[in-house]
Design a protein around this motif. Structure first.
Motif, PDB file in Angstrom:
ATOM      1  N   LEU A 207     -83.992  68.756 -17.445  1.00  0.00           N
ATOM      2  CA  LEU A 207     -85.210  69.573 -18.133  1.00  0.00           C
ATOM      3  C   LEU A 207     -84.923  70.412 -19.468  1.00  0.00           C
ATOM      4  N   ARG A 208     -83.957  71.428 -19.021  1.00  0.00           N
ATOM      5  CA  ARG A 208     -83.445  72.140 -20.386  1.00  0.00           C
ATOM      6  C   ARG A 208     -83.299  71.209 -21.352  1.00  0.00           C
ATOM      7  N   ARG A 209     -82.597  70.178 -21.586  1.00  0.00           N
ATOM      8  CA  ARG A 209     -82.415  69.269 -22.362  1.00  0.00           C
ATOM      9  C   ARG A 209     -83.729  68.605 -23.035  1.00  0.00           C
ATOM     10  N   LEU A 210     -84.814  68.348 -22.329  1.00  0.00           N
ATOM     11  CA  LEU A 210     -85.746  67.702 -22.765  1.00  0.00           C
ATOM     12  C   LEU A 210     -86.654  68.603 -23.942  1.00  0.00           C
ATOM     13  N   PRO A 211     -86.791  68.069 -25.145  1.00  0.00           N
ATOM     14  CA  PRO A 211     -87.757  68.648 -26.038  1.00  0.00           C
ATOM     15  C   PRO A 211     -89.277  68.952 -25.667  1.00  0.00           C
ATOM     16  N   GLY A 212     -89.731  69.963 -25.720  1.00  0.00           N
ATOM     17  CA  GLY A 212     -90.783  70.585 -25.165  1.00  0.00           C
ATOM     18  C   GLY A 212     -90.965  71.139 -23.874  1.00  0.00           C
ATOM     19  N   ILE A 213     -89.826  71.050 -23.130  1.00  0.00           N
ATOM     20  CA  ILE A 213     -89.859  71.621 -21.913  1.00  0.00           C
ATOM     21  C   ILE A 213     -88.964  72.863 -21.914  1.00  0.00           C
ATOM     22  N   GLU A 214     -89.327  74.016 -21.338  1.00  0.00           N
ATOM     23  CA  GLU A 214     -88.586  75.208 -21.184  1.00  0.00           C
ATOM     24  C   GLU A 214     -88.342  75.650 -19.670  1.00  0.00           C
ATOM     25  N   VAL A 215     -87.347  75.850 -19.445  1.00  0.00           N
ATOM     26  CA  VAL A 215     -87.003  76.315 -18.082  1.00  0.00           C
ATOM     27  C   VAL A 215     -86.553  77.909 -18.274  1.00  0.00           C
TER      28      VAL A 215
ATOM     29  N   ASN B   8     -88.803  72.400 -31.951  1.00  0.00           N
ATOM     30  CA  ASN B   8     -87.544  71.803 -31.504  1.00  0.00           C
ATOM     31  C   ASN B   8     -86.845  71.434 -32.935  1.00  0.00           C
ATOM     32  N   ILE B   9     -85.489  71.907 -32.513  1.00  0.00           N
ATOM     33  CA  ILE B   9     -84.560  71.939 -33.324  1.00  0.00           C
ATOM     34  C   ILE B   9     -83.310  70.939 -33.188  1.00  0.00           C
ATOM     35  N   LYS B  10     -83.231  69.774 -33.833  1.00  0.00           N
ATOM     36  CA  LYS B  10     -82.361  68.867 -33.398  1.00  0.00           C
ATOM     37  C   LYS B  10     -80.906  69.103 -34.342  1.00  0.00           C
ATOM     38  N   ASN B  11     -79.795  68.645 -33.906  1.00  0.00           N
ATOM     39  CA  ASN B  11     -78.721  68.586 -34.700  1.00  0.00           C
ATOM     40  C   ASN B  11     -78.479  70.036 -35.544  1.00  0.00           C
ATOM     41  N   LEU B  12     -78.193  71.151 -34.660  1.00  0.00           N
ATOM     42  CA  LEU B  12     -77.976  72.191 -35.207  1.00  0.00           C
ATOM     43  C   LEU B  12     -76.278  72.368 -35.502  1.00  0.00           C
ATOM     44  N   GLY B  13     -76.374  72.300 -36.570  1.00  0.00           N
ATOM     45  CA  GLY B  13     -74.557  72.317 -37.000  1.00  0.00           C
ATOM     46  C   GLY B  13     -73.664  71.444 -36.083  1.00  0.00           C
ATOM     47  N   ALA B  14     -73.308  71.541 -35.130  1.00  0.00           N
ATOM     48  CA  ALA B  14     -72.537  70.739 -34.312  1.00  0.00           C
ATOM     49  C   ALA B  14     -73.072  69.608 -34.048  1.00  0.00           C
ATOM     50  N   LYS B  15     -72.474  68.422 -33.670  1.00  0.00           N
ATOM     51  CA  LYS B  15     -72.849  67.272 -33.019  1.00  0.00           C
ATOM     52  C   LYS B  15     -73.284  67.559 -31.733  1.00  0.00           C
ATOM     53  N   ASN B  16     -74.440  66.755 -31.156  1.00  0.00           N
ATOM     54  CA  ASN B  16     -74.936  66.773 -30.083  1.00  0.00           C
ATOM     55  C   ASN B  16     -75.490  68.391 -29.545  1.00  0.00           C
ATOM     56  N   ALA B  17     -75.773  69.078 -30.611  1.00  0.00           N
ATOM     57  CA  ALA B  17     -76.293  70.516 -30.556  1.00  0.00           C
ATOM     58  C   ALA B  17     -77.816  70.299 -30.756  1.00  0.00           C
ATOM     59  N   SER B  18     -78.695  70.979 -30.010  1.00  0.00           N
ATOM     60  CA  SER B  18     -80.064  71.096 -30.155  1.00  0.00           C
ATOM     61  C   SER B  18     -80.488  72.503 -29.816  1.00  0.00           C
ATOM     62  N   GLY B  19     -81.830  72.625 -30.061  1.00  0.00           N
ATOM     63  CA  GLY B  19     -82.399  73.893 -29.587  1.00  0.00           C
ATOM     64  C   GLY B  19     -83.864  73.973 -29.904  1.00  0.00           C
ATOM     65  N   TYR B  20     -84.456  75.024 -29.320  1.00  0.00           N
ATOM     66  CA  TYR B  20     -85.811  75.161 -29.576  1.00  0.00           C
ATOM     67  C   TYR B  20     -86.108  76.745 -29.742  1.00  0.00           C
ATOM     68  N   ILE B  21     -87.202  76.785 -30.432  1.00  0.00           N
ATOM     69  CA  ILE B  21     -87.724  78.258 -30.597  1.00  0.00           C
ATOM     70  C   ILE B  21     -89.283  78.127 -30.274  1.00  0.00           C
ATOM     71  N   SER B  22     -89.531  79.402 -29.411  1.00  0.00           N
ATOM     72  CA  SER B  22     -90.949  79.162 -28.974  1.00  0.00           C
ATOM     73  C   SER B  22     -91.231  80.771 -29.025  1.00  0.00           C
ATOM     74  N   PHE B  23     -92.581  80.812 -29.686  1.00  0.00           N
ATOM     75  CA  PHE B  23     -93.192  82.182 -29.742  1.00  0.00           C
ATOM     76  C   PHE B  23     -94.336  82.365 -28.921  1.00  0.00           C
ATOM     77  N   SER B  24     -94.683  83.231 -28.344  1.00  0.00           N
ATOM     78  CA  SER B  24     -95.888  83.457 -27.611  1.00  0.00           C
ATOM     79  C   SER B  24     -96.317  85.030 -28.013  1.00  0.00           C
ATOM     80  N   MET B  25     -97.628  85.034 -28.392  1.00  0.00           N
ATOM     81  CA  MET B  25     -98.173  86.385 -28.824  1.00  0.00           C
ATOM     82  C   MET B  25     -99.352  86.572 -28.076  1.00  0.00           C
ATOM     83  N   GLY B  26     -99.447  87.599 -27.648  1.00  0.00           N
ATOM     84  CA  GLY B  26    -100.905  87.770 -26.809  1.00  0.00           C
ATOM     85  C   GLY B  26    -101.335  89.087 -27.129  1.00  0.00           C
TER      86      GLY B  26
END
Lengths: 253, 936
Positions: free
Chosen positions: B170-178, B754-772
């Motif tokens: 699940l951690r690997r799936l874009p759009g899903i945060e654990v 979601n950010i794909k291909n960050l620097g290294a191969k097979n690297a991915s990441g995401y940034i999420s912001f919550s404001m309240g």
């Protein structure tokens, strides 16, 4: 409250990052053809099994497909690699195929054993069924399609949506993009694109081949091949069958 | 609607695209009218392809025409730079139009072409619903695709390390945060349920499924919004949706077994043992687990709570006729101390005869023992400016055993009707002992009161619930009849022995002594019988009418015998003034009507429900005095939802809800268990009414990016508010009164990229912001003074995640909160920030290093002179063994810096409080894990 609008607006701006896709109509693609020779022989002459032990399984040859719009030229890249002494393996050592899908014309040069032939034809029709599977080939996401031609032969192709020309190796065409992988179970062969060059495309080389040779019709070619094989063949090989399959490969593949 | 749009447009720049879209549609209609008249000879198919924003034309999109007869490709073309395409001279016949574009979901649309057909497919927004002709199917060949309202991830397309569990997938799936605690967010929203092949996996606890199931067994992960139970019964969308994840297993894993054995401990006596086994055979599934642990720390975390204490949810009607999920969540997690917990579960699910019959059986057993201490300090400011200081110290031991069994059988009678029976049985036994001492002082540190109390508790309860659900649909789509009948019987018995010594101080006078020594026997039986009938009828293609009627009757006997210590030393002399015997009954009738309008993009829903309620309380001890009250409550609600496109939704809800005062608020049962806290009834209470408005927008795309905004405003009229008065001995008398409460506003924004291909191969990441941001008002009534206080709360919590497949996973989540509270008596402000980070590194030799750290910072402020900074750091080193990595050894150290203090503090409008509990200091544990899996 103004602050909130600003935040919301900012978020929207960040969000509207669109995908820039590169589409192209010109390319030079290098394919690697991998054949399973043992399988090929077994398909044609099942009785050969014990003779195959000393034979290498795979043979690799390379081809270049130069594309500009709907005109292509497909040429074998000469290799030094000497694979086997078998008289079947050197059969498609030289191959040139010029296709112009705008006017529906193909001109092919094939060397059959020791003689070169040139023949003009029209592109054959292939019935394609687009599939769901996607695979990455040479950096492109390619979608699978299954093709049927000559009524019964099947091939599997993967085409790239980003490459607009509806062309591919060995004269296969008609998919919504350029074919980067082609597999023929009947030929026990797979063509895989190893390099897609968008910068250096030798467009001026896309010309109908002109060699000194006999321009043959379909039927003439078929007869010629059969005769050639019969002359060269030995008793253990069903030369008629091999010639027939070879004709099919020349005529279309 | 137009008015509505304009309103939104003016208030929020977000919704500008709607107007643009309307403009484009009008323009396009005119354009297409002109063009069709010019080329009215041979057949022709044309359209315009737009990107998911619905604004930018997509050039070079593939438009392929596929023959329906043999699904072969007839021809394909590309869209022009303007996004337009045209195909002419098509052989008559039935075709599918397939439109594809890299990185976007496919479009598949069926058309019939005649000799003179002039088909205009209009605007085709990729990734969005498009309904011009009858049938639309969205298909995709991608690893992620949208099917209807379900987002599907093909598991094999996402690489995870060997032996990884579903959580890692699940951690690997874009759009899903654990999150660190195992809770999951999908498209910025919390996931409430995790199903396995459409069935609940033991219960509603997501972590059981995600932590025990292996990623390799998963074929597909599906994410969708599950409609409420009510919506499923009536067909009327009530706007209530729960994000749900369904884990679809691979066929070959549906015949096999997999399990896990874990044993861990250390020399200091900490231990943690777990065993889990699952056996699948086609549609038959059996699971069992047992855990035994004493490392669960202070109380139980949210996850543990649901893991150990909750069970399959059951749907029951509350008194106003609303269907609510009853989680059977027992209140014992509030027990302080270090619990040792044994829990086990058995589950059997079978479906047979084309899934017409479905049987599900569950058993859970929990045993919990704990002992601990807690201390509490508070400062309260009274309206006259004087102060009250309270300090208490409490020790307790507690032991309980719970057995729960449930069974459900559903039968599909024919293709139209379905019947389901459900039963639930629970028994609970508990035993406890607590002693506490409490002191209170005034502002000058003069004692006001002192109290010492010892209590022994013994209780047992039994619950028996049965329910029957019936549902029938008809040939006419939308017509639906459903009915349910629920009967419950709950029995609760409890004996409590209290020994109390109280001292009251009054200036220079000698202290007044007051001691109490009594045995209380409580006995409570409650019977409920409730039913509900629902009928839905489609009036037209887009209008659905629903009529319902429900009733519920609750009869409850509550009695208490207070026994004083007689001359014989036994508790045999009854204290009449402290004993009671009540008969309480609540009868309600709940008719309701709702109307739903729904076309392709717009859903509107109006509901009016009425609740006729009769409350009756009979005091059987004091000469049959009885009181009875009747209430009529209204529940109006209104919902609008507009789909700007398949992945962008705008919704507006209004909910009006009346709340009837409870029997306890009108006339509480006499209770003197706490001498410093006395409750009085208020027979003149009226029902309160809650107005709630919500406006929300959400957007997502297949790359896993999402954006959500939600604004909420509510106000309670005639709120049933607690009124307290504190006397000179710090004794509190409490009563409920009606007051209008101030309004509350909150806004919440979440964006995930979601950010794909960050620097290294097979690297991915995401940034999420919550404001309240939230602005809320609250009302305290103290010694007949109404004290209104306003709280402002700003919070910001981004989350960063970075993965390199097979190398490392890193997550960092800071959160910043600033709050202020202002009332006539106090003015406080508080800032704190918390940083959580976890890192997992895959080392050579099948070694894995995992470390997580939680840093909590609360700088000093006016109210708390000292800053409070706690850093909790845990780390573990895992080594995997064997060919398929079935074996695992782990060395874990918890709270490496030994900073756990068990301390917490809070501020309210009337003062502040701090509390401390016992805790587990730094400890290490060595565990062995064996994962087994076998197919047959």
């Amino acid at each position: 409250m103004k602050k909130h609008y600003l935040t919301v607006g900012l978020c929207v701006a960040v969000f509207l990052n669109c995908v820039a896709q590169e589409f192209t109509t010109k390319a030079s693609i290098t394919y690697e053809k991998k054949e399973n020779i043992q399988k090929q022989i077994l398909i044609n002459t099942p009785g050969m099994k014990e003779h195959l032990q000393n034979m290498p399984t795979d043979r690799i040859t390379r081809y270049e497909l130069t594309i500009s719009g709907n005109k292509t030229i497909y040429r074998s890249i000469p290799t030094q690699q000497r694979v086997s002494n078998s008289n079947i393996t050197f059969l498609d050592s030289k191959k040139i195929l010029y296709s112009d899908y705008n006017v529906g014309k193909t001109v092919a040069v094939r060397s059959v054993i020791d003689e070169e032939f040139i023949f003009e034809s029209t592109p054959g029709t292939i019935e394609w069924r687009i599939q769901d599977e996607v695979r990455e080939i040479a950096g492109y996401n390619c979608r699978k399609a299954i093709g049927r031609f000559l009524d019964s032969a099947y091939v599997v192709a993967f085409y790239a949506e980003e490459l607009i020309p509806q062309v591919g190796p060995e004269g296969f065409h008609g998919l919504p993009g350029t074919i980067l992988l082609l597999a023929s179970p009947r030929m026990a062969a797979v063509w895989t694109a190893t390099k897609v060059d968008l910068a250096q495309v030798k467009e001026d080389e896309i010309l109908p081949p002109s060699i000194k040779g006999k321009n043959l019709s379909k039927e003439e070619l078929k007869k010629k091949i059969k005769k050639k094989f019969a002359d060269f063949g030995n008793r253990e090989l069903d030369t008629d069958k091999i010639a027939d399959s070879y004709f099919k490969s020349i005529y279309f593949l | 609607m137009c008015l509505f749009h304009t309103f939104i447009f003016q208030t929020n720049p977000l919704y500008q695209p709607i107007l643009q879209q309307v403009k484009t549609i009008v323009l396009f209609c005119i354009l297409s009218l002109v063009t069709t008249t010019i080329f009215a000879q041979k057949n022709n198919i044309k359209g315009l392809v737009l990107d998911s924003t619905g604004k930018k034309p997509l050039s070079y999109a593939i438009i392929a025409l596929i023959k329906k007869s043999d699904s072969t490709l007839l021809l394909s073309t590309r869209s022009l730079l303007s996004g337009q395409f045209a195909i002419d001279k098509v052989k008559p016949g039935n075709y599918s139009v397939l439109i594809t574009y890299p990185q976007m979901a496919d479009f598949l649309l069926d058309i019939a072409v005649q000799d003179t057909s002039q088909l205009d497919l209009g605007k085709i927004v990729m990734n969005s619903r498009f309904q011009v002709l009858q049938e639309v199917i969205v298909r995709s060949a991608k690893a992620i695709r949208m099917h209807g309202d379900t987002l599907k991830y093909r598991a094999d397309s996402f690489a995870v390390s060997a032996g990884a569990n579903v959580e890692e997938l699940l951690r690997r799936l874009p759009g899903i945060e654990v999150n660190f605690d195992g809770s999951i967010r999908a498209q910025g929203k919390n996931v409430k349920r995790v199903l396995v092949d459409g069935d609940e996996f033991f219960n509603d606890d997501p972590t059981l499924a995600t932590r025990y199931l292996k990623a390799i067994a998963v074929e597909e992960i599906q994410v969708y919004d599950q409609k409420s139970e009510k919506a499923k019964l009536t067909g009327i969308d009530d706007g209530e949706e729960n994000k749900t994840i369904n884990i679809k297993l691979k066929e070959n894993y549906k015949r096999g077994l997999f399990g896990k054995l874990l044993t861990g401990g250390n020399a200091d006596g900490s231990y943690n043992h777990e065993a889990m086994l699952n056996i699948f055979r086609n549609r038959e599934k059996a699971s069992a687990f047992i855990t035994h642990s004493n490392t669960n720390g202070l109380g139980l975390s949210y996850n543990d709570r649901s893991k150990y204490l909750s069970d399959e949810s059951e749907f029951v009607q509350d008194e106003s006729g609303n269907l609510i999920g009853n989680m059977h969540l027992d209140g014992n997690y509030g027990v302080s101390g270090l619990p040792n917990i044994t829990t086990s579960g058995l589950q059997y699910i079978n479906k047979w005869k084309d899934n017409k019959h479905q049987l599900s059986l569950n058993h859970r057993y929990n045993q919990l023992g704990s002992s601990g201490w807690s201390s509490y300090n508070s400062l309260q400011i009274l309206p006259d400016g004087s102060e009250r200081k309270t300090g208490s110290y409490n020790t307790n031991t507690h032991h309980e055993q719970i057995n729960k069994g449930s069974g459900s059988y559903s039968f599909q009678i024919d293709s139209f009707s379905n019947i389901r029976a459900y039963t639930y049985i629970e028994t609970e036994r508990s035993l406890g002992k607590s002693s506490s001492s409490q002191e209170s002082k005034d502002g000058n540190d003069n004692f006001l009161s002192k109290s010492l109390q010892n209590r022994f508790n013994e209780g047992n309860s039994e619950k028996m619930h049965a329910a029957l659900f019936w549902k029938r649909s008809f040939r006419k789509i939308g017509r639906l009849v459903s009915a349910n009948l629920i009967s419950t019987y709950d029995q609760y018995r409890n004996s409590q022995l209290s020994e109390t010594d109280n001292q009251y101080f009054n200036n220079s006078l000698p202290p007044t002594l007051d001691s109490l020594n009594q045995l209380q026997k409580n006995n409570q039986n409650t019977r409920v019988l409730a039913g509900n009938i629902n009928y839905s009828e489609p009036i037209s293609k887009s209008i659905l009418l629903n009529i319902e009627y429900g009733w519920r009757s609750t009869n409850s006997e509550r009695n208490r015998d207070a026994m004083g210590r007689g001359s014989s030393g036994k508790y045999d002399s009854r204290i009449d003034s402290l004993s009671n015997d009540y008969l309480v009954s609540v009868h309600s009738h709940n008719p309701g009507i709702s109307l739903q309008y729904r076309e392709s993009k717009l859903t509107m829903n109006a509901v009016m429900k009425v609740n006729l309620l009769n409350l009756r309380q009979e005091d059987r001890l004091t000469a049959n005095t009885s009181s009875s009250r009747n209430f009529t409550n209204l529940f109006p609600s209104f919902l609008t939802r507009y789909s700007l496109s398949r992945m962008r939704n705008l919704s507006f809800n209004y909910n009006g809800r009346a709340s009837t005062p409870s029997i306890d608020q009108l006339q509480p049962l006499k209770d003197n268990s706490n001498p410093f806290y006395v409750r009085n009834g208020n027979p003149n209470l009226r029902p309160s009414f809650n107005h709630n408005f919500n406006l929300s927008f959400n957007k997502l795309n297949l790359k896993g990016n999402s954006f959500n905004v939600s604004m909420n405003w509510y106000q309670i009229r005639n709120a049933i508010t607690s009124q307290q008065s504190i006397d000179q001995f710090n004794k509190t008398t409490q009563q409920f009164v009606n007051r209008d409460l101030p309004g509350n506003f909150s806004i919440w924004i979440n964006q995930t990229i979601n950010i794909k291909n960050l620097g290294a191969k097979n690297a991915s990441g995401y940034i999420s912001f919550s404001m309240g941001y939230g602005n809320s008002g609250s009302l305290y009534i103290l010694n007949n003074n109404d004290i209104t206080s306003r709280q402002n709360r700003w919070s910001f919590s981004p989350m960063f995640s970075y993965n390199i497949t097979g190398k490392l996973n890193w997550q960092y989540q800071p959160s910043f909160t600033y709050s202020t509270s202002r009332s006539a008596l106090t003015k406080t402000q508080n800032f704190n920030h918390q940083h959580t980070s976890s890192l997992k590194i895959f080392l050579p030799w099948k070694l894995e290093l995992q470390t997580d750290v939680v840093m909590y910072f609360q700088p000093a402020n006016r109210d708390f002179g000292n800053s409070r900074n706690v850093i909790k750091w845990n780390a573990s080193l895992n080594k995997k063994f064997f060919k398929h990595q079935q074996g695992e050894m782990a060395l874990s150290v918890f709270d490496i810096l030994n900073q756990n203090t068990g301390y917490s503090r809070s501020i309210s409008g009337l003062g502040f409080s701090e509390s401390a509990e016992n805790f587990i200091p730094r400890y290490g544990i060595l565990s062995f894990i064996w994962n087994l899996s076998k197919n047959f």
